[in-house]
Scaffold this motif. Structure first.
Motif, PDB file in Angstrom:
ATOM      1  N   PHE A 361       0.844  -1.201   0.000  1.00 20.89           N
ATOM      2  CA  PHE A 361       0.000   0.000   0.000  1.00 20.89           C
ATOM      3  C   PHE A 361       0.876   1.247   0.000  1.00 20.89           C
ATOM      4  N   ALA A 362       1.839   1.294   0.941  1.00 18.53           N
ATOM      5  CA  ALA A 362       2.716   2.461   1.030  1.00 18.53           C
ATOM      6  C   ALA A 362       3.563   2.613  -0.227  1.00 18.53           C
ATOM      7  N   HIS A 363       3.977   1.479  -0.801  1.00 19.28           N
ATOM      8  CA  HIS A 363       4.803   1.505  -2.009  1.00 19.28           C
ATOM      9  C   HIS A 363       4.048   2.105  -3.196  1.00 19.28           C
ATOM     10  N   LEU A 364       2.753   1.808  -3.301  1.00 22.57           N
ATOM     11  CA  LEU A 364       1.958   2.282  -4.439  1.00 22.57           C
ATOM     12  C   LEU A 364       1.245   3.603  -4.158  1.00 22.57           C
ATOM     13  N   ASP A 365       1.202   4.003  -2.899  1.00 23.61           N
ATOM     14  CA  ASP A 365       0.517   5.245  -2.538  1.00 23.61           C
ATOM     15  C   ASP A 365       1.193   6.426  -3.239  1.00 23.61           C
ATOM     16  N   GLY A 366       0.397   7.257  -3.887  1.00 25.78           N
ATOM     17  CA  GLY A 366       0.957   8.413  -4.580  1.00 25.78           C
ATOM     18  C   GLY A 366       1.145   8.216  -6.065  1.00 25.78           C
ATOM     19  N   VAL A 367       0.935   6.995  -6.557  1.00 27.97           N
ATOM     20  CA  VAL A 367       1.083   6.740  -7.993  1.00 27.97           C
ATOM     21  C   VAL A 367      -0.090   7.345  -8.771  1.00 27.97           C
ATOM     22  N   GLY A 368      -1.237   7.479  -8.117  1.00 29.83           N
ATOM     23  CA  GLY A 368      -2.365   8.110  -8.800  1.00 29.83           C
ATOM     24  C   GLY A 368      -3.660   7.352  -8.699  1.00 29.83           C
ATOM     25  N   ALA A 369      -3.747   6.413  -7.743  1.00 30.55           N
ATOM     26  CA  ALA A 369      -4.980   5.634  -7.614  1.00 30.55           C
ATOM     27  C   ALA A 369      -5.449   5.550  -6.172  1.00 30.55           C
ATOM     28  N   THR A 370      -5.100   6.555  -5.345  1.00 31.41           N
ATOM     29  CA  THR A 370      -5.460   6.544  -3.937  1.00 31.41           C
ATOM     30  C   THR A 370      -6.669   7.442  -3.691  1.00 31.41           C
ATOM     31  N   TYR A 371      -7.650   6.899  -2.975  1.00 32.33           N
ATOM     32  CA  TYR A 371      -8.858   7.651  -2.652  1.00 32.33           C
ATOM     33  C   TYR A 371      -9.086   7.570  -1.144  1.00 32.33           C
TER      34      TYR A 371
END
Length: 599
Positions: A361-371
């Motif tokens: 989650f932390a690794h992918l957070d900020g890529v553009g798919a977080t709500y």
């Protein structure tokens, strides 16, 4: 891998079955016998008979190769190489056959035509082995693994459809109706997703309710769902709510690990009428909602089919290799969590320094798919403000005015008068006008930290203060079930429990006392936090707990109406997160006492 267990595990991966045979640690070139291959011995166990493959170049009797009855073994595929299809217990070894006891659920996987197997002595093949298997699968030469590598390793921006049909929205409108705007937005984005969505759920914002609504929406639209989490309790918590909504599902896993109220949906119960491998295979293929823990995705069903969407709860608490397992079984995935709460538990300091405690989650957070889910329905505004100042920068909001202004109800407050005569500071804690969030400074109180016989830190003075506060709360009419005590150190937890359990029949003994980790996902009307440390000499290892903003954030956000922090101000302000909290309470004049009188 440096340990003895690690070296044994490495051998399963790095040595051929022929090498393992020479060492007396395994047998290769096995296939399911064509003559009476399966014998059912109970509702969930069977015996499978194996023999050497006709084209196997190796000779020698199986009974001479080092394996014997009652040993536990790991079954893997030789061609293609798939480590740990399942575990088994040897029932019998003869010159030409090997009989293994396996769970009946494994039959569809092991009886696939032309599957050549090897068995290895178990020798500590545990969770670590499963994590290695997941990493190996990520490197597989197939389309789905390639897609996951692009999304996870390369952090390719996930894709979304531009629109949704009005027909789809109309079908699920009744499910959306009770949700707030952030919850609706998150679910709509999942429906439009072609890769993945992250749902960042702040404390008290209804993550579980959102997941339940999402599962209902997906099923209504005809999509299949794989529901997972790291812990069995988190999976069952969602399933209990799905059961209330009248949804049918399949819960995989051992019956003993499943909540009693949903055991009727377990694989063991629901497959009782299946009398053949083909019936089992068809049953598993027909299930639209399947739930298990992340480590439970080794079940044979996941080799037989793929789901439309995989939902992983607690995703910010799961190490990345464990989180990978469910992703191989679904086209799209949804991670639900909050990187600003508890991280994955990684004991090794070296592993943490290399990023092992960074969740997917932390690794992918900020890529553009977080709500974000930021409307919370748990804490009053005073407690919420502490979390905002410490962590969320004002993003956390009260979902209702009644939540923001809620106060602790003490209907029998007059009954604590005789206690407050000896401890006048109690009035400042429990009076109707008292602040919802308080810090009780023990600096001038005889509440120094000490060490037990094992050298573990504790604070007997704070434990006694906790006892006094609890007695007053319960006398004032607060239920013991609505009060919780948190301490960052396990030994302080044990010390407080011993003090409270002096009289097992009293209501005070029912108060839950635990560490921060055990309180994740929980809440109480009142939370008391014993911070323990009262010393100018700080041990580096111990201070990690009090420096951890995420753990402090979890601790303070368990409280709904009243938060009481106990500790030595002079010591605690050495830690940046606690200094922030104490400073915030100072500005609001919420620190009731410069000195708590002797307990």
């Amino acid at each position: 891998m440096a340990s003895s267990r690690g070296n044994k595990l490495k051998d399963i991966w790095c040595k051929t079955s022929m090498d393992r045979e020479k060492e007396g640690k395994g047998i290769g070139g096995l296939v399911v016998s064509k003559l009476d291959p399966v014998e059912k011995i109970s509702s969930d166990l069977c015996v499978i008979k194996f023999c050497r493959h006709d084209k196997c170049s190796r000779h020698g009797f199986l009974s001479t190769l080092g394996l014997s009855a009652d040993e536990m073994v790991v079954l893997s595929g030789e061609r293609p190489v798939v480590i740990a299809l399942c575990t088994a217990i040897i029932s019998r070894v003869t010159e030409t056959t090997l009989d293994l006891i396996v769970e009946s659920d494994s039959l569809p996987r092991l009886t696939t035509s032309d599957l050549v197997l090897r068995v290895d002595k178990y020798e500590g093949y545990n969770t670590t082995g499963l994590l290695y298997t997941n990493l190996a699968r990520l490197m597989s030469d197939d389309g789905h693994s390639q897609k996951l590598r692009d999304l996870i390793i390369n952090r390719t921006k996930p894709r979304f459809a531009n629109t949704m049909s009005k027909g789809c929205i109309e079908k699920v409108k009744h499910i959306f109706k009770p949700l707030n705007k952030p919850q609706k937005t998150a679910i709509l984005k999942v429906l439009m997703s072609q890769d993945y969505v992250l749902i960042r759920g702040y404390p008290g914002t209804g993550k579980t309710s959102t997941i339940v609504a999402l599962v209902r929406v997906l099923q209504t639209l005809g999509r299949t769902v794989l529901l997972t989490s790291y812990t069995h309790s988190a999976v069952d918590n969602i399933l209990l709510k799905l059961k209330k909504e009248g949804l049918k599902f399949l819960r995989l896993g051992r019956l003993s690990r499943i909540h009693p109220d949903i055991r009727e949906f377990s694989a063991e119960k629901r497959t009782l009428d299946c009398s053949s491998v083909s019936e089992l295979r068809e049953f598993y293929k027909s299930q639209t909602i399947v739930a298990t823990s992340c480590l439970g995705t080794t079940h044979p069903v996941f080799n037989q089919r793929k789901f439309d969407v995989c939902i992983i709860d607690e995703a910010s608490q799961i190490v990345q290799p464990a989180c990978l397992g469910p992703l191989f079984s679904a086209g799209n995935f949804v991670l639900v969590g909050d990187p600003k709460q508890l991280p994955p538990v990684v004991q090794s300091k070296d592993a943490r320094s290399l990023g092992m405690d960074v969740s997917l989650f932390a690794h992918l957070d900020g890529v553009g798919a977080t709500y974000e889910l930021n409307l919370q329905y748990r804490m009053n505004s005073a407690i919420m403000e502490l979390s905002n100042v410490l962590t969320y920068g004002g993003a956390l909001k009260c979902g209702m005015e009644s939540i923001a202004t809620a106060k602790l109800q003490t209907p029998n407050i007059e009954s604590v008068t005789h206690i407050s005569e000896n401890h006048p500071w109690i009035d400042g804690v429990l009076s109707p006008d008292a602040q919802p969030a308080l810090f009780l400074d023990t600096y001038q109180t005889p509440a120094p930290e000490s060490r037990n016989s094992s050298g573990l830190v504790q604070n007997e003075g704070e434990a006694r203060l906790v006892h006094i506060i609890l007695k007053c709360l319960i006398k004032a009419g607060v239920s013991s079930k609505e009060v919780g005590v948190i301490a960052p150190y396990r030994n302080q937890v044990m010390l407080i429990k011993q003090l409270l359990h002096g009289n097992n029949k009293s209501e005070i003994s029912q108060v839950e006392v635990n560490t921060v980790d055990q309180y994740q996902g929980r809440d109480k009307s009142v939370i008391i936090i014993s911070l323990v440390r009262s010393s100018r000499e700080i041990n580096n290892k111990e201070e990690e707990l009090l420096k951890d903003i995420r753990r402090l954030n979890v601790a303070i956000t368990r409280a709904k109406h009243k938060l009481i922090l106990l500790g030595d101000r002079q010591t605690l302000t050495q830690y940046s997160p606690l200094k922030t909290i104490i400073s915030t309470l100072d500005k609001k004049q919420a620190i009731s006492f410069e000195c708590v009188p002797s307990c």
